[in-house]
Design a protein around this motif. Structure first.
Motif, mmCIF file in Angstrom:
data_model
loop_
_atom_site.group_PDB
_atom_site.id
_atom_site.type_symbol
_atom_site.label_atom_id
_atom_site.label_comp_id
_atom_site.label_asym_id
_atom_site.label_seq_id
_atom_site.Cartn_x
_atom_site.Cartn_y
_atom_site.Cartn_z
ATOM 1 N N SER A 69 0.830 -1.216 0.000
ATOM 2 C CA SER A 69 0.000 0.000 0.000
ATOM 3 C C SER A 69 0.860 1.259 0.000
ATOM 4 N N ASP A 70 2.130 1.152 0.392
ATOM 5 C CA ASP A 70 3.031 2.315 0.326
ATOM 6 C C ASP A 70 3.228 2.737 -1.124
ATOM 7 N N ILE A 71 3.393 1.757 -2.011
ATOM 8 C CA ILE A 71 3.587 2.058 -3.437
ATOM 9 C C ILE A 71 2.296 2.633 -4.026
ATOM 10 N N LEU A 72 1.159 2.085 -3.600
ATOM 11 C CA LEU A 72 -0.123 2.560 -4.135
ATOM 12 C C LEU A 72 -0.402 3.997 -3.694
ATOM 13 N N VAL A 73 -0.111 4.309 -2.437
ATOM 14 C CA VAL A 73 -0.352 5.659 -1.939
ATOM 15 C C VAL A 73 0.608 6.648 -2.614
ATOM 16 N N GLU A 74 1.850 6.222 -2.843
ATOM 17 C CA GLU A 74 2.848 7.109 -3.429
ATOM 18 C C GLU A 74 2.546 7.421 -4.894
ATOM 19 N N HIS A 75 2.164 6.412 -5.669
ATOM 20 C CA HIS A 75 2.021 6.594 -7.113
ATOM 21 C C HIS A 75 0.582 6.752 -7.580
ATOM 22 N N GLU A 76 -0.391 6.403 -6.727
ATOM 23 C CA GLU A 76 -1.824 6.566 -7.056
ATOM 24 C C GLU A 76 -2.178 6.036 -8.448
ATOM 25 N N PRO A 77 -1.873 4.777 -8.727
ATOM 26 C CA PRO A 77 -2.266 4.237 -10.029
ATOM 27 C C PRO A 77 -3.790 4.161 -10.115
ATOM 28 N N ASP A 78 -4.327 4.268 -11.320
ATOM 29 C CA ASP A 78 -5.784 4.202 -11.504
ATOM 30 C C ASP A 78 -6.198 2.738 -11.620
ATOM 31 N N VAL A 79 -6.252 2.056 -10.474
ATOM 32 C CA VAL A 79 -6.586 0.635 -10.428
ATOM 33 C C VAL A 79 -7.565 0.402 -9.291
ATOM 34 N N TYR A 80 -8.201 -0.785 -9.291
ATOM 35 C CA TYR A 80 -9.013 -1.186 -8.153
ATOM 36 C C TYR A 80 -8.093 -1.806 -7.096
ATOM 37 N N SER A 81 -8.430 -1.553 -5.828
ATOM 38 C CA SER A 81 -7.692 -2.159 -4.722
ATOM 39 C C SER A 81 -8.686 -3.051 -4.000
ATOM 40 N N LEU A 82 -8.689 -4.338 -4.347
ATOM 41 C CA LEU A 82 -9.825 -5.188 -4.005
ATOM 42 C C LEU A 82 -9.683 -5.968 -2.705
ATOM 43 N N LEU A 83 -8.450 -6.175 -2.242
ATOM 44 C CA LEU A 83 -8.300 -7.005 -1.055
ATOM 45 C C LEU A 83 -7.008 -6.673 -0.338
ATOM 46 N N ASP A 84 -7.119 -6.518 0.988
ATOM 47 C CA ASP A 84 -5.933 -6.396 1.827
ATOM 48 C C ASP A 84 -5.521 -7.828 2.167
ATOM 49 N N LEU A 85 -4.354 -8.251 1.680
ATOM 50 C CA LEU A 85 -3.946 -9.639 1.879
ATOM 51 C C LEU A 85 -3.472 -9.914 3.299
ATOM 52 N N GLY A 86 -3.254 -8.851 4.082
ATOM 53 C CA GLY A 86 -2.871 -9.058 5.479
ATOM 54 C C GLY A 86 -1.454 -9.561 5.658
ATOM 55 N N ILE A 87 -0.649 -9.463 4.620
ATOM 56 C CA ILE A 87 0.763 -9.862 4.765
ATOM 57 C C ILE A 87 1.650 -8.692 4.347
ATOM 58 N N GLY A 88 2.960 -8.858 4.574
ATOM 59 C CA GLY A 88 3.893 -7.772 4.253
ATOM 60 C C GLY A 88 3.636 -6.561 5.127
ATOM 61 N N LYS A 89 3.180 -6.818 6.385
ATOM 62 C CA LYS A 89 2.788 -5.697 7.246
ATOM 63 C C LYS A 89 3.990 -4.944 7.782
ATOM 64 N N CYS A 90 3.901 -3.637 7.672
ATOM 65 C CA CYS A 90 4.941 -2.770 8.233
ATOM 66 C C CYS A 90 4.313 -1.382 8.398
ATOM 67 N N ARG A 91 5.175 -0.372 8.695
ATOM 68 C CA ARG A 91 4.629 0.982 8.859
ATOM 69 C C ARG A 91 5.484 1.973 8.086
ATOM 70 N N LEU A 92 4.845 3.014 7.614
ATOM 71 C CA LEU A 92 5.602 4.140 7.058
ATOM 72 C C LEU A 92 5.762 5.143 8.190
ATOM 73 N N CYS A 93 7.015 5.506 8.481
ATOM 74 C CA CYS A 93 7.281 6.335 9.657
ATOM 75 C C CYS A 93 8.234 7.476 9.342
ATOM 76 N N VAL A 94 8.194 8.483 10.218
ATOM 77 C CA VAL A 94 9.236 9.492 10.246
ATOM 78 C C VAL A 94 10.246 9.010 11.274
ATOM 79 N N ALA A 95 11.521 8.993 10.893
ATOM 80 C CA ALA A 95 12.561 8.570 11.823
ATOM 81 C C ALA A 95 13.689 9.590 11.792
ATOM 82 N N ALA A 96 14.415 9.654 12.900
ATOM 83 C CA ALA A 96 15.526 10.608 12.996
ATOM 84 C C ALA A 96 16.485 10.115 14.078
ATOM 85 N N LYS A 97 17.607 10.827 14.225
ATOM 86 C CA LYS A 97 18.531 10.521 15.319
ATOM 87 C C LYS A 97 17.774 10.732 16.622
#
Lengths: 205, 357
Positions: A69-97
């Motif tokens: 979903s990180d790639i989908l949110v970043e590039h916004e392709p004009d496609v259907y998003s039909l199912l969350d497969l529930g795998i490859g789970k992670c988070r998009l975060c802000v990180a710093a020292k």
């Protein structure tokens, strides 16, 4: 026959296992060869760079595909998003020292692969930023002083920890999604719906 | 392949068939200039597929090469109101295709019916859209939706605190699970997730709609449209799809998109756009659609010329002309040349002497 674009790498292996358990096995894939496309009477698989999956699907070369979903949110392709497969789970975060504190005095220098997502996130915070688009080893940027923070994917957090970085904010959860070309969905809705139902059953196992 | 398909490209054949179809239904051809005042597009950016424009200065005025036809038709109408207006067009527009960086010339054919809000008018435009797709290929689907239904449900969700743009994105992605989760998070009731997930032929879906939204005028309208289409046997491959939405600032009623098998994007798009006319100070109904001809292509290999007639300096111009006349009289397609071009193929290669022998 449904044409399926899968991402190369760990996620692709997990997704393929899901498809195989759902009744779409293709033994040929596990035989060493230089083949790029693997077909059965029901499906045809090919493996591409993860960030390219939405392009293959949007252009109709693949009927369906799996992308984070990180790639989908970043590039916004004009496609259907039909199912969350529930795998490859992670988070998009802000990180710093660990000791980094934003003084809000200057534009925040943000190193990231996710230019659009980072821009939208900071716009929603009302924070002016200077985006540094990188393609890999994003963690280096704050260590070497290229940026103040990074916007990147975090799984276990080990890479961050080993580099003296910590998560400052979580932006969004990420998981693998099944996407479909809109036109292909319409002409193959029965087959694709059956495939979704079979995958859904796998997800719940 | 028949003679017409040899001489005319698929897009040209489509234009010819559709021009006849629209003329049969009383639509008149509307010819227009290639450029407009830039202000027309600056004031209506959300109506455009892409708001980047090719501009130039003409005598101190900023002009743009047209990215759209409907706006020009409506602008002309505002000055000179003769209703009802039924027009069709076949024009080139200039815009950046999705995924491209440069401007392209895109061929677009379409029609507009302005000044008639009857059920018949809606059915006429929908059936002409379906007939347009049938003119290209029998393997087509027309998806119908309704902004009246969608905007009511979206407005309701926004009252519960849901972000409009986030919800519209989920709808457009047909992300029913995402919609369900979002509605649950904000405790918003309603059948939006069920509607967006569904995809069925129009006649099969109407009972579900009546059950989910019994008070909706928009559902009644769809029911009546479905009944007319079904009675005329025009409902084959016509589906309801509520993941289809257009900008609510311009579209207020029935909307639709057309698809061809093996073409990855919608080739036809339209609907009811009264709010656009309202922006021009016109209080009347407007219906129409556009067909994107650049997606109407050859599926098979391009037909090649039957015969290459090779001639040399020894052959007189008269003898070459006589050989050409003899061959073309036989119904063959012939190219005369002094050498075979590398990028073309021919069924036969003949010389002048053997043709005239």
């Amino acid at each position: 026959m449904i044409k399926i674009a899968l991402p190369k790498g760990r996620l692709g292996d997990k997704v393929l296992a899901m498809f195989e358990n759902a009744g779409y096995a293709c033994p040929e894939i596990h035989t060493p060869s230089r083949k790029l496309v693997f077909s059965t009477d029901k499906v045809s698989y090919f493996f591409v760079k993860p960030s390219d999956v939405p392009i293959y699907v949007e252009r109709g070369v693949a009927d369906i595909g799996v992308a984070g979903s990180d790639i989908l949110v970043e590039h916004e392709p004009d496609v259907y998003s039909l199912l969350d497969l529930g795998i490859g789970k992670c988070r998009l975060c802000v990180a710093a020292k660990e000791d980094f504190e934003d003084d809000f005095a200057n534009p925040l220098r943000v190193a990231t692969k996710f230019r659009n997502t980072a821009a939208k996130y900071y716009a929603s915070c009302g924070r002016t930023i200077d985006i540094i688009k990188l393609n890999g080893s994003i963690e280096l940027a704050p260590i070497l002083g290229l940026s103040d923070v990074i916007v990147d994917i975090v799984e276990t957090g080990t890479t961050l920890k080993e580099n003296g970085l910590v998560v400052k904010q979580a932006i969004m959860p990420i998981s693998a999604r099944l996407i479909a070309n809109k036109s292909a969905y319409k002409f193959n809705s029965a087959e694709i719906t059956e495939l979704l139902d079979n995958l859904q059953a796998q997800r719940e196992v | 392949m028949n003679e017409n398909s040899y001489v005319m490209t698929p897009a040209e054949q489509t234009v010819s068939k559709c021009a006849k179809l629209y003329t049969d239904y009383g639509y008149r051809r509307f010819l227009m200039n290639k450029f407009e005042d830039y202000a027309l597009y600056a004031e209506n950016k959300s109506f455009l597929v892409d708001d980047r424009l090719l501009t130039f200065t003409d005598g101190g005025k900023l002009k743009a090469l047209k990215p759209d036809i409907t706006l020009s038709i409506v602008k002309n109408l505002a000055k000179d109101q003769h209703l009802p207006l039924k027009v069709f067009y076949n024009e080139t527009v200039y815009r950046i295709k999705k995924g491209d960086r440069e401007f392209g010339e895109l061929r677009q054919m379409g029609l507009e019916l302005i000044g008639d809000d009857s059920l018949y008018a809606i059915t006429e435009v929908v059936s002409l859209a379906k007939a347009t797709l049938d003119n290209i290929s029998q393997q087509n689907i027309l998806d119908i939706s309704h902004m009246g239904i969608l905007s009511a449900l979206i407005d309701q969700a926004c009252e519960y605190g849901i972000d409009r743009e986030d919800l519209i994105a989920l709808i457009s992605q047909k992300n029913a699970d995402g919609i369900k989760a979002m509605l649950a998070q904000y405790a918003c009731p309603g059948p939006l997730a069920t509607l967006v997930a569904a995809y069925s032929p129009i006649s099969e879906m109407i009972p579900l709609l009546l059950e989910l939204l019994p008070e909706s005028q928009a559902v009644r309208e769809l029911e009546q449209v479905a009944q007319v289409l079904q009675s005329l046997e025009l409902d084959k491959n016509v589906y309801l799809d509520f993941s289809l939405l257009h900008d609510i600032g311009y579209y207020n009623g029935i909307i639709f998109k057309g698809y061809l098998k093996d073409v990855p994007v919608a080739v036809l798009s339209g609907g009811r756009y009264d709010p656009l006319l309202d922006r021009f100070g016109l209080k009347t109904a407007a219906l129409g659609f556009a067909l994107y001809l650049d997606y109407v292509r050859y599926n098979d290999v391009l037909p090649e010329t039957d015969v290459l007639l090779l001639y040399s300096a020894e052959d007189s111009a008269l003898s070459v002309a006589q050989a050409m006349r003899k061959l073309t009289a036989l119904g063959k397609h012939v190219m005369a040349a002094t050498q075979a071009p590398a990028n073309r193929s021919f069924s036969e290669i003949l010389n002048v002497k053997e043709v005239l022998a």
